[in-house]
Design a protein around this motif. Structure first.
Motif, mmCIF file in Angstrom:
data_model
loop_
_atom_site.group_PDB
_atom_site.id
_atom_site.type_symbol
_atom_site.label_atom_id
_atom_site.label_comp_id
_atom_site.label_asym_id
_atom_site.label_seq_id
_atom_site.Cartn_x
_atom_site.Cartn_y
_atom_site.Cartn_z
ATOM 1 N N LEU A 244 40.336 -29.916 -2.275
ATOM 2 C CA LEU A 244 40.380 -28.465 -2.151
ATOM 3 C C LEU A 244 39.024 -27.836 -2.466
ATOM 4 N N SER A 245 38.335 -28.365 -3.449
ATOM 5 C CA SER A 245 37.015 -27.819 -3.783
ATOM 6 C C SER A 245 36.053 -27.953 -2.614
ATOM 7 N N GLU A 246 36.187 -29.045 -1.849
ATOM 8 C CA GLU A 246 35.340 -29.238 -0.673
ATOM 9 C C GLU A 246 35.719 -28.258 0.433
ATOM 10 N N ARG A 247 37.000 -28.029 0.631
ATOM 11 C CA ARG A 247 37.453 -27.110 1.682
ATOM 12 C C ARG A 247 36.973 -25.682 1.426
ATOM 13 N N LEU A 248 36.804 -25.333 0.179
ATOM 14 C CA LEU A 248 36.411 -23.968 -0.180
ATOM 15 C C LEU A 248 34.917 -23.838 -0.454
ATOM 16 N N SER A 249 34.190 -24.936 -0.361
ATOM 17 C CA SER A 249 32.763 -24.882 -0.664
ATOM 18 C C SER A 249 32.011 -24.088 0.397
ATOM 19 N N VAL A 250 30.916 -23.486 0.004
ATOM 20 C CA VAL A 250 30.056 -22.660 0.864
ATOM 21 C C VAL A 250 30.873 -21.494 1.440
ATOM 22 N N SER A 251 31.434 -20.711 0.544
ATOM 23 C CA SER A 251 32.127 -19.477 0.920
ATOM 24 C C SER A 251 31.195 -18.299 0.681
ATOM 25 N N LEU A 252 31.351 -17.262 1.473
ATOM 26 C CA LEU A 252 30.505 -16.080 1.358
ATOM 27 C C LEU A 252 30.979 -15.215 0.183
ATOM 28 N N SER A 253 30.136 -15.097 -0.815
ATOM 29 C CA SER A 253 30.482 -14.292 -1.984
ATOM 30 C C SER A 253 30.447 -12.805 -1.633
ATOM 31 N N PRO A 254 31.447 -12.019 -2.093
ATOM 32 C CA PRO A 254 31.396 -10.564 -1.840
ATOM 33 C C PRO A 254 30.129 -9.921 -2.395
ATOM 34 N N LEU A 255 29.595 -10.481 -3.497
ATOM 35 C CA LEU A 255 28.373 -9.931 -4.063
ATOM 36 C C LEU A 255 27.208 -10.071 -3.089
ATOM 37 N N TYR A 256 27.226 -11.149 -2.291
ATOM 38 C CA TYR A 256 26.122 -11.417 -1.367
ATOM 39 C C TYR A 256 26.412 -10.876 0.032
ATOM 40 N N PHE B 23 36.498 -11.655 7.201
ATOM 41 C CA PHE B 23 37.565 -11.853 6.209
ATOM 42 C C PHE B 23 37.700 -13.337 5.846
ATOM 43 N N LEU B 24 37.722 -14.204 6.839
ATOM 44 C CA LEU B 24 37.905 -15.635 6.583
ATOM 45 C C LEU B 24 36.659 -16.268 5.977
ATOM 46 N N SER B 25 35.487 -15.711 6.257
ATOM 47 C CA SER B 25 34.251 -16.300 5.729
ATOM 48 C C SER B 25 34.174 -16.209 4.212
ATOM 49 N N LEU B 26 34.986 -15.330 3.598
ATOM 50 C CA LEU B 26 34.971 -15.192 2.139
ATOM 51 C C LEU B 26 35.544 -16.423 1.446
ATOM 52 N N GLY B 27 36.350 -17.231 2.148
ATOM 53 C CA GLY B 27 36.817 -18.497 1.626
ATOM 54 C C GLY B 27 37.447 -18.407 0.255
ATOM 55 N N ARG B 28 36.852 -19.064 -0.726
ATOM 56 C CA ARG B 28 37.425 -19.144 -2.071
ATOM 57 C C ARG B 28 37.583 -17.778 -2.725
ATOM 58 N N TYR B 29 36.816 -16.780 -2.262
ATOM 59 C CA TYR B 29 36.909 -15.438 -2.833
ATOM 60 C C TYR B 29 38.006 -14.614 -2.167
ATOM 61 N N ASN B 30 38.714 -15.208 -1.234
ATOM 62 C CA ASN B 30 39.761 -14.528 -0.487
ATOM 63 C C ASN B 30 41.094 -15.197 -0.815
ATOM 64 N N HIS C 154 40.639 -29.537 6.850
ATOM 65 C CA HIS C 154 39.761 -30.655 7.194
ATOM 66 C C HIS C 154 38.297 -30.256 7.304
ATOM 67 N N PHE C 155 37.974 -29.011 7.009
ATOM 68 C CA PHE C 155 36.589 -28.556 7.165
ATOM 69 C C PHE C 155 36.096 -27.877 5.901
ATOM 70 N N ARG C 156 34.817 -28.043 5.664
ATOM 71 C CA ARG C 156 34.131 -27.291 4.624
ATOM 72 C C ARG C 156 33.531 -26.022 5.239
ATOM 73 N N VAL C 157 32.832 -25.283 4.437
ATOM 74 C CA VAL C 157 32.017 -24.138 4.849
ATOM 75 C C VAL C 157 32.857 -23.054 5.534
ATOM 76 N N PRO C 158 33.722 -22.370 4.802
ATOM 77 C CA PRO C 158 34.423 -21.208 5.390
ATOM 78 C C PRO C 158 33.457 -20.156 5.931
ATOM 79 N N ALA C 159 32.225 -20.132 5.431
ATOM 80 C CA ALA C 159 31.255 -19.146 5.913
ATOM 81 C C ALA C 159 31.000 -19.269 7.407
ATOM 82 N N ARG C 160 31.357 -20.401 8.014
ATOM 83 C CA ARG C 160 31.128 -20.557 9.454
ATOM 84 C C ARG C 160 32.044 -19.687 10.302
ATOM 85 N N TRP C 161 33.048 -19.074 9.667
ATOM 86 C CA TRP C 161 33.861 -18.095 10.404
ATOM 87 C C TRP C 161 33.042 -16.852 10.739
ATOM 88 N N LEU C 162 31.849 -16.747 10.175
ATOM 89 C CA LEU C 162 30.956 -15.656 10.546
ATOM 90 C C LEU C 162 30.578 -15.714 12.026
#
Length: 944
Positions: A268-280, A338-345, A360-368
């Motif tokens: 799960l930590s891998e699936r949520l890695s590289v999520s777009l932080s709301p702060l950023y 919305f989906l790019s926020l990953g772990r913050y969503n 099966h994928f890392r980097v939710p930020a790729r939904w950008l």
């Protein structure tokens, strides 16, 4: 004839105005990427160089040789090549580039072509589905192709290739809906073909995002009426036919995925890695003008410029009030963000836990990617509304927009720590964009054109912070560094080149750094020169996939997708602690020392590359500290190779570990030196004593130093002691042995160096308790040769049969197993307990190609032929023409039983998944042609 000519003239007049904007988009893309296109510079130091370039080099060689590259013998000790979809072997747009261009030029022109392709797709979609004017559609295409998201992903060439087709998916889907299902004809065939192209591009996550985006778009279009069954039928038929077209790639990739490290899904930590932080978030959407985007944040680059951000609310307001049926880009952009926020969503967590694809994928930020497309189309809508005079902003709107922009800029400044120049740039862009809108509101036609020009200029300026701004000299790809040249030369003329292992954290400076700066500093920016230097170091140590580009086999490699094989990591766990096992397969950055020699022997590692960063100079004498020996009482280590040097002394770097209770004067060891004249000199080492041989320090524990996240032995200082052992007359040593005699603890010898104190000449020696090595190259890095390496193919007469992976690992970890004489097998094998040596055995590899290996053996007794290449479904073996089962040996390799006498063994790779997939792809092509014919016949026979 007159009528036909008039029709042609009308057709030309109709399409010529549409071609001019498309040509304009090509010009803008080409100008923006001039450095890596016509200027022939290259992107080095990232994945394009170290990952994709080697794959494209191998694919180019195979294509030009008329061979379909099914197997890669150069990385991970053998892995499927075609089945790794990231290689893009079956992607049609790669073939002409591979055929006509060198691999590194093909990569860079593919970037330009696909950015133009996505720009053109956005223009066509804007003109047809959104009914934009030429300026609005052109601006949308420019915003998408020059925007931060795709600009940051250019080094992930297969991701760019897959995403380049997304606008075409939506355009062709809309066109297919414009007709009855069986009359859709060309649009439906085109849609299926584009689905196939997305799948063949080779980036599975980009394909998942694109196809899920298409499904979402189709669901959104249901509100337009026209029959849900028909709309979903078009989608299902197109995706099915596209999947059939890509089956030749999909089936081998699915088979590989089932045997890869991702077979059970990611943690799960891998699936949520590289999520777009709301702060950023705001900083991700705002452009940078000075500071380069950090590699760790490259996935978050999604700017559309300040001008674009000002146009977004204009478009949203217009769509919400007047054009409700064209809100699809707005919804896609919002969902992507919305989906790019990953772990913050919190809504993303159940998707990552339970939904296939997300799991099966890392980097939710790729939904950008969806955000980038939707925002670009909204920018086009905004320019169109401004051009049509539909924007009427009063004081309230101007004030609200200014406040909103101020909040966004402040948010971006806090979240991204923006530099003052960038903040001033944001304000300047905002003022200019507002001025252009004000001009348009006053009826000036120049206003919309100024908005489009300002957007392009701003994105071009922001590109200075993206990877393409660091494009460097092409020699970064094509130059051959000395250590790599040594390995290439060693492989020449050998039927089976031996493998190598590289250990380096790339902390060293190239010896010719000054020459690089002299030659290139006037031609390259500091960032580009830095990329050149990093590339030179990567080529020196051949990391991580560069061995594939030079046809030099390596033990490891790198992959963030379906490789390495799960069994490859299982083998690593047999000789490495868990913290040194990397899911992406890399050994170079995780090993703290050279592995035990018996494992290097088994893995066919003849050469080991290391740098000199943690070696030492003491009193102008160089000590090689790479190996060394840790010796308990009674243990000894011998220098395997003593180069001839008339010397007067032997320098020794050592320390005592776990022997703090020893009294001064206690003998802790001895050094035995044999000379060419037959004499032998024995030197005693005593704790805390100053002797004629030199000073040996007190018995204290040795410290470790942490450097770059890796633990390395420190330089000779503090607890390390340098001792000089001298003899009476200059002589030529021919042997050196160190023996530990201390009653408790260990004597740790880190380095030895012969020296001639008359001339200040010296020669480092290699003392190792991990095998026998000799130094064969010393430059920026060192290349050692393993003197006991096993050949790639050898015979054993002892075999154990394990019930599964765990039992095989346990046996291989046991210290009593002789890996050179005994094999651990899995499957329907027969245990053997023959002689360990196998006297009289002859094994000769007569042919070695990626998909075919031929071996001749002559055995005195029955045994197992072990080929230390990875076993994988699709490999078959024949002994004297009779097919035999290939057994998995030592967790990863291949073995076949062979009787006494002379035999010929043939291994061949012809995976069934490729054959079945090829037939399915052919069936899909036939189905598309049939659909086209049916549509044509239906159109001809329809009443007019």
């Amino acid at each position: 004839m007159v009528g036909e000519g008039a029709l042609k003239l009308r057709t030309v007049r109709r399409w010529l105005p549409e071609l001019l904007p498309v040509v304009g988009l090509w010009g803008v893309v080409l100008f923006s990427f001039w450095l890596i296109g016509p200027a022939a510079r290259v992107l080095a130091g990232g994945d394009l160089f170290t990952y994709f370039y080697p794959y494209w080099a191998e694919a180019t060689r195979a294509l030009r040789a008329g061979r379909l590259p099914l197997w890669d013998p150069y990385l991970f000790m053998g892995v499927p090549f075609l089945a790794n979809s990231q290689a893009g072997v079956l992607y049609p747009l790669n073939w002409p580039l591979w055929w006509f261009l060198s691999p590194h030029r093909a990569l860079h022109w593919s970037i330009i072509i696909h950015l133009w392709l996505v720009a053109t797709g956005a223009y066509v979609y804007g003109r047809t589905s959104l009914r934009l004017g030429r300026l609005g559609a052109w601006t949308a295409g420019a915003a998408l192709s020059l925007g931060g998201y795709l600009g940051a992903q250019v080094e992930h060439i297969n991701q760019l290739q897959a995403l380049a087709w997304f606008p075409w998916l939506l355009f062709l889907y809309d066109r297919a809906l414009a007709r009855r299902l069986w009359r859709a004809g060309l649009p439906l065939v085109g849609l299926a073909a584009v689905v196939g192209m997305v799948l063949l591009a080779g980036h599975t996550q980009a394909a998942f995002i694109s196809l899920l985006g298409l499904v979402g778009y189709a669901l959104l279009r249901l509100r337009d009426g026209g029959g849900a069954r028909r709309r979903l039928g078009v989608l299902a038929l197109a995706v099915t036919l596209g999947g059939l077209l890509a089956a030749a790639q999909l089936l081998p990739t699915l088979e590989l995925a089932g045997l890869s490290v991702r077979a059970g899904g990611l943690a799960l930590s891998e699936r949520l890695s590289v999520s777009l932080s709301p702060l950023y978030l705001a900083r991700a959407l705002l452009p940078g003008y000075v500071r380069p985007v950090e590699p760790a944040r490259i996935e978050y680059a999604a700017t559309v410029g300040v001008t674009g951000l000002i146009l977004l609310p204009v478009a949203v307001r217009s769509l919400w009030k007047r054009h409700a049926g064209r809100r699809d880009p707005l919804i896609l952009a919002a969902v992507g963000l919305f989906l790019s926020l990953g772990r913050y969503n919190p809504f993303y967590w159940p998707l990552a836990l339970f939904v296939p694809g997300f799991a099966h994928f890392r980097v939710p930020a790729r939904w950008l990617a969806l955000w980038a497309f939707g925002a670009a189309m909204l920018i086009g809508v905004g320019v169109e509304r401004v051009a049509r005079g539909e924007v009427r902003l009063g004081r309230r709107e101007w004030g609200g927009g200014a406040a909103l922009l101020a909040v966004l800029l402040a948010w971006g400044g806090v979240g991204g720590q923006a530099d003052p120049v960038t903040v001033v740039g944001w304000l300047a862009a905002a003022v200019l964009a507002a001025g252009a809108v004000w001009l348009a509101q006053r009826g000036r036609r120049a206003g919309p054109v100024l908005l489009a020009a300002l957007l392009v200029a701003e994105l071009a300026l922001a590109a200075r912070t993206l990877p393409r701004a660091r494009a460097t000299a092409p020699q970064a790809y094509i130059s051959l560094r000395p250590a790599a040249a040594h390995l290439v030369a060693a492989a020449e003329g050998r039927t089976v080149p031996d493998r190598f292992l590289s250990l380096s954290a790339l902390l060293f400076d190239p010896g010719d750094l000054a020459d690089m700066e002299t030659i290139y500093s006037s031609q390259l920016s500091p960032a580009a020169l830095y990329s050149f230097v990093v590339a030179a170091k990567q080529r020196e140590v051949l990391s991580p996939n560069l061995p594939l580009a030079l046809d030099v086999p390596a033990v490891d490699g790198y992959d963030g997708g379906v490789l390495p094989l799960a069994r490859y990591l299982a083998l690593q766990r047999a000789f490495l602690p868990e913290e040194q096992v990397s899911l992406d397969g890399r050994l170079r950055e995780n090993l703290t020392q050279v592995p035990d020699g018996r494992w290097l022997d088994l893995l066919n590692v003849r050469y080991v590359i290391t740098d000199k960063v943690f070696d030492a100079w003491v009193d102008d004498v160089f000590y090689d500290l790479q190996f060394g020996a840790r010796l308990a009482a009674g243990e000894e280590a011998v220098v395997a190779d003593v180069p001839p040097l008339e010397a007067t002394a032997l320098g020794l770097v050592s320390y005592l570990d776990g022997a703090s209770s020893l009294a001064d004067g206690t003998v802790v060891g001895e050094v035995v030196v044999g000379f060419a004249d037959g004499t032998v000199r024995v030197f005693a080492l005593r704790a805390g004593a100053e002797t004629a041989e030199g000073l040996y320090g007190p018995a204290v524990a040795h410290d470790q130093a942490t450097v770059g996240g890796h633990y390395w032995p420190d330089r000779p200082q503090g607890n390390d002691y340098v001792t000089r052992l001298r003899w009476d007359e200059p002589a030529v040593p021919v042997s050196v042995m160190v023996r530990a005699l201390l009653p408790a603890g260990e004597l740790v010898v880190r380095g030895l160096t012969l020296m001639d104190e008359r001339t200040d000449a010296f020669q480092p020696l290699l003392l190792s308790d991990r095998g026998r090595f000799r130094l064969v190259h010393s430059g920026d890095v060192k290349v050692y040769e393993n003197l006991d390496v096993l050949p790639r193919a050898f015979v054993v007469h002892r075999a154990r049969v394990a019930a599964g992976e765990r039992e095989a690992q346990a046996w291989l970890r046991a210290s009593d197993i002789d890996l050179a004489a005994e094999v651990v097998l899995e499957g329907q094998a027969v245990e053997l307990d023959g002689d360990a040596d196998g006297p009289g055995d002859e094994v000769r590899v007569t042919a070695y190609a990626p998909e075919r290996v031929a071996v001749e053996v002559d055995l005195a007794a029955p045994g197992y032929l072990v080929l230390t290449d990875a076993n994988y479904p699709g490999w078959r073996a024949w002994v004297d023409g009779d097919e035999v089962e290939i057994l998995t040996a030592d967790l990863l390799f291949r073995a076949v039983p062979v009787g006494a006498g002379r035999h010929r063994v043939l291994f061949s790779f012809a995976p069934r998944a490729v054959r079945v997939g090829a037939w399915l792809s052919l069936a899909g092509l036939v189905a598309l042609l049939a659909l086209l014919v049916v549509a044509r016949v239906d159109n001809w026979t329809a009443p007019r």
